[in-house]
Write a protein that holds these residues in place. Sequence first.
Motif, PDB file in Angstrom:
ATOM      1  N   CYS A 179       0.839  -1.206   0.000  1.00  0.00           N
ATOM      2  CA  CYS A 179       0.000   0.000   0.000  1.00  0.00           C
ATOM      3  C   CYS A 179       0.870   1.251   0.000  1.00  0.00           C
ATOM      4  O   CYS A 179       0.567   2.229  -0.707  1.00  0.00           O
ATOM      5  CB  CYS A 179      -0.940  -0.004   1.206  1.00  0.00           C
ATOM      6  N   LEU A 180       1.940   1.235   0.772  1.00  0.00           N
ATOM      7  CA  LEU A 180       2.897   2.340   0.757  1.00  0.00           C
ATOM      8  C   LEU A 180       3.556   2.447  -0.611  1.00  0.00           C
ATOM      9  O   LEU A 180       3.733   3.548  -1.149  1.00  0.00           O
ATOM     10  CB  LEU A 180       3.949   2.127   1.846  1.00  0.00           C
ATOM     11  N   GLN A 181       3.912   1.310  -1.199  1.00  0.00           N
ATOM     12  CA  GLN A 181       4.513   1.334  -2.531  1.00  0.00           C
ATOM     13  C   GLN A 181       3.591   1.992  -3.540  1.00  0.00           C
ATOM     14  O   GLN A 181       4.033   2.801  -4.375  1.00  0.00           O
ATOM     15  CB  GLN A 181       4.838  -0.093  -2.984  1.00  0.00           C
ATOM     16  N   ARG A 182       2.314   1.675  -3.486  1.00  0.00           N
ATOM     17  CA  ARG A 182       1.371   2.259  -4.449  1.00  0.00           C
ATOM     18  C   ARG A 182       1.266   3.768  -4.278  1.00  0.00           C
ATOM     19  O   ARG A 182       1.132   4.504  -5.266  1.00  0.00           O
ATOM     20  CB  ARG A 182       0.008   1.581  -4.317  1.00  0.00           C
ATOM     21  N   ARG A 183       1.339   4.243  -3.039  1.00  0.00           N
ATOM     22  CA  ARG A 183       1.289   5.699  -2.823  1.00  0.00           C
ATOM     23  C   ARG A 183       2.537   6.366  -3.397  1.00  0.00           C
ATOM     24  O   ARG A 183       2.443   7.420  -4.050  1.00  0.00           O
ATOM     25  CB  ARG A 183       1.157   6.006  -1.332  1.00  0.00           C
ATOM     26  N   MET A 184       3.697   5.760  -3.184  1.00  0.00           N
ATOM     27  CA  MET A 184       4.928   6.340  -3.725  1.00  0.00           C
ATOM     28  C   MET A 184       4.960   6.236  -5.244  1.00  0.00           C
ATOM     29  O   MET A 184       5.508   7.113  -5.931  1.00  0.00           O
ATOM     30  CB  MET A 184       6.149   5.644  -3.107  1.00  0.00           C
ATOM     31  N   ALA A 185       4.371   5.184  -5.785  1.00  0.00           N
ATOM     32  CA  ALA A 185       4.378   4.973  -7.233  1.00  0.00           C
ATOM     33  C   ALA A 185       3.676   6.098  -7.977  1.00  0.00           C
ATOM     34  O   ALA A 185       3.978   6.347  -9.159  1.00  0.00           O
ATOM     35  CB  ALA A 185       3.720   3.638  -7.567  1.00  0.00           C
ATOM     36  N   ALA A 186       2.763   6.793  -7.316  1.00  0.00           N
ATOM     37  CA  ALA A 186       2.046   7.886  -7.963  1.00  0.00           C
ATOM     38  C   ALA A 186       2.978   9.017  -8.381  1.00  0.00           C
ATOM     39  O   ALA A 186       2.617   9.849  -9.213  1.00  0.00           O
ATOM     40  CB  ALA A 186       0.962   8.417  -7.020  1.00  0.00           C
ATOM     41  N   ARG A 187       4.186   9.050  -7.840  1.00  0.00           N
ATOM     42  CA  ARG A 187       5.160  10.073  -8.204  1.00  0.00           C
ATOM     43  C   ARG A 187       5.897   9.734  -9.504  1.00  0.00           C
ATOM     44  O   ARG A 187       6.610  10.588 -10.040  1.00  0.00           O
ATOM     45  CB  ARG A 187       6.165  10.259  -7.063  1.00  0.00           C
ATOM     46  N   CYS A 188       5.749   8.519  -9.977  1.00  0.00           N
ATOM     47  CA  CYS A 188       6.511   8.060 -11.147  1.00  0.00           C
ATOM     48  C   CYS A 188       5.708   8.170 -12.429  1.00  0.00           C
ATOM     49  O   CYS A 188       4.481   8.291 -12.418  1.00  0.00           O
ATOM     50  CB  CYS A 188       6.971   6.617 -10.922  1.00  0.00           C
ATOM     51  N   THR A 189       6.408   8.099 -13.546  1.00  0.00           N
ATOM     52  CA  THR A 189       5.781   8.225 -14.852  1.00  0.00           C
ATOM     53  C   THR A 189       4.895   7.040 -15.182  1.00  0.00           C
ATOM     54  O   THR A 189       3.820   7.179 -15.770  1.00  0.00           O
ATOM     55  CB  THR A 189       6.873   8.350 -15.939  1.00  0.00           C
ATOM     56  N   ASP A 190       5.340   5.847 -14.811  1.00  0.00           N
ATOM     57  CA  ASP A 190       4.640   4.606 -15.142  1.00  0.00           C
ATOM     58  C   ASP A 190       4.669   3.697 -13.927  1.00  0.00           C
ATOM     59  O   ASP A 190       5.587   3.777 -13.101  1.00  0.00           O
ATOM     60  CB  ASP A 190       5.329   3.919 -16.333  1.00  0.00           C
ATOM     61  N   VAL A 191       3.666   2.834 -13.825  1.00  0.00           N
ATOM     62  CA  VAL A 191       3.569   1.908 -12.695  1.00  0.00           C
ATOM     63  C   VAL A 191       3.274   0.513 -13.211  1.00  0.00           C
ATOM     64  O   VAL A 191       2.397   0.322 -14.063  1.00  0.00           O
ATOM     65  CB  VAL A 191       2.464   2.327 -11.698  1.00  0.00           C
ATOM     66  N   ARG A 192       4.019  -0.468 -12.712  1.00  0.00           N
ATOM     67  CA  ARG A 192       3.744  -1.878 -12.955  1.00  0.00           C
ATOM     68  C   ARG A 192       3.477  -2.533 -11.602  1.00  0.00           C
ATOM     69  O   ARG A 192       3.966  -2.060 -10.574  1.00  0.00           O
ATOM     70  CB  ARG A 192       4.938  -2.583 -13.617  1.00  0.00           C
ATOM     71  N   GLU A 193       2.749  -3.631 -11.609  1.00  0.00           N
ATOM     72  CA  GLU A 193       2.579  -4.386 -10.365  1.00  0.00           C
ATOM     73  C   GLU A 193       2.819  -5.854 -10.651  1.00  0.00           C
ATOM     74  O   GLU A 193       2.217  -6.423 -11.568  1.00  0.00           O
ATOM     75  CB  GLU A 193       1.196  -4.183  -9.756  1.00  0.00           C
ATOM     76  N   TRP A 194       3.707  -6.446  -9.871  1.00  0.00           N
ATOM     77  CA  TRP A 194       4.037  -7.862  -9.988  1.00  0.00           C
ATOM     78  C   TRP A 194       3.564  -8.599  -8.742  1.00  0.00           C
ATOM     79  O   TRP A 194       3.650  -8.066  -7.628  1.00  0.00           O
ATOM     80  CB  TRP A 194       5.543  -8.057 -10.128  1.00  0.00           C
ATOM     81  N   SER A 195       3.133  -9.810  -8.914  1.00  0.00           N
ATOM     82  CA  SER A 195       2.713 -10.625  -7.771  1.00  0.00           C
ATOM     83  C   SER A 195       3.926 -11.362  -7.216  1.00  0.00           C
ATOM     84  O   SER A 195       4.026 -12.588  -7.301  1.00  0.00           O
ATOM     85  CB  SER A 195       1.616 -11.617  -8.184  1.00  0.00           C
ATOM     86  N   THR A 196       4.843 -10.591  -6.659  1.00  0.00           N
ATOM     87  CA  THR A 196       6.081 -11.153  -6.122  1.00  0.00           C
ATOM     88  C   THR A 196       6.323 -10.607  -4.719  1.00  0.00           C
ATOM     89  O   THR A 196       5.685  -9.641  -4.289  1.00  0.00           O
ATOM     90  CB  THR A 196       7.307 -10.794  -6.984  1.00  0.00           C
ATOM     91  N   GLY A 197       7.273 -11.206  -4.033  1.00  0.00           N
ATOM     92  CA  GLY A 197       7.759 -10.675  -2.780  1.00  0.00           C
ATOM     93  C   GLY A 197       8.711  -9.513  -3.022  1.00  0.00           C
ATOM     94  O   GLY A 197       8.788  -8.962  -4.132  1.00  0.00           O
ATOM     95  N   HIS A 198       9.473  -9.173  -2.000  1.00  0.00           N
ATOM     96  CA  HIS A 198      10.316  -7.976  -2.014  1.00  0.00           C
ATOM     97  C   HIS A 198      11.488  -8.069  -2.981  1.00  0.00           C
ATOM     98  O   HIS A 198      12.012  -7.032  -3.399  1.00  0.00           O
ATOM     99  CB  HIS A 198      10.843  -7.743  -0.590  1.00  0.00           C
ATOM    100  N   SER A 199      11.897  -9.275  -3.360  1.00  0.00           N
ATOM    101  CA  SER A 199      13.177  -9.440  -4.053  1.00  0.00           C
ATOM    102  C   SER A 199      13.049 -10.288  -5.326  1.00  0.00           C
ATOM    103  O   SER A 199      13.629 -11.375  -5.426  1.00  0.00           O
ATOM    104  CB  SER A 199      14.196 -10.081  -3.101  1.00  0.00           C
ATOM    105  N   PRO A 200      12.336  -9.807  -6.349  1.00  0.00           N
ATOM    106  CA  PRO A 200      12.188 -10.616  -7.566  1.00  0.00           C
ATOM    107  C   PRO A 200      13.491 -10.860  -8.305  1.00  0.00           C
ATOM    108  O   PRO A 200      13.588 -11.815  -9.086  1.00  0.00           O
ATOM    109  CB  PRO A 200      11.203  -9.795  -8.412  1.00  0.00           C
ATOM    110  N   PHE A 201      14.518 -10.068  -8.066  1.00  0.00           N
ATOM    111  CA  PHE A 201      15.818 -10.317  -8.701  1.00  0.00           C
ATOM    112  C   PHE A 201      16.454 -11.604  -8.188  1.00  0.00           C
ATOM    113  O   PHE A 201      17.345 -12.153  -8.824  1.00  0.00           O
ATOM    114  CB  PHE A 201      16.763  -9.132  -8.477  1.00  0.00           C
TER     115      PHE A 201
END
Length: 221
Positions: A179-201
Amino acid sequence: MGAVVLVHGLYHRPEHFADVAEQLRAVGTEVAVPELHRGSLLADTAVVQAAVDALREPAVVLGHSYGGSVITGVRGAGHLVYLAAFVPDAGESAAGLGGASPRLRDAIRSEPDGSTSLCPDRAAAALYNDCPAPLAARAVGLLRAQAPGCGRGVPERHSWRETPSTYVVCGQDRAVDPCLQRRMAARCTDVREWSTGHSPFVGRPRLVVGLLRELLATTSL
């Protein structure tokens, strides 16, 4: 082709990005993965700035978690990628924006020298909850102690205001609240959402590589 800079978060090392870096280099992409842990946000930003400046072309610069605060202060990127990362505005820090989840805070333990480290079992559950056990175990083994204060650092500039940016929300994240990530994402040009944990790398490096290659193709046009 093109160039990418991968910026890790607190407690992490460049080696956590090894699979992503290897796959990108295999297709001819120039990759830099600077080591942070320089003692402050400003010092961490300086080492990433040096990596960006050393490249022959504007890079796609990815910051993970605390690495988002770092890349926010960097000049000259072609595109910024915030991967479950903090996107601070003027006067803001990662800690001030919300910081680690209660689950991740519960994993932190104090060391005699004033640094902190992560309890391995709790770190695995918070950072790598969706990763296959062998990969999670390797990632936990790479974690290192962290000097205090970096998460409270405030960037001197805010590159996301003038540089194209993509935010990746990790919807199953247990370390930084989605939920915090989604609020911060509003500052960016584009937003993606992945169904992953914290470390997809760690658990899904091809997903990260695919996004970076997509952005490289756009940035180089």
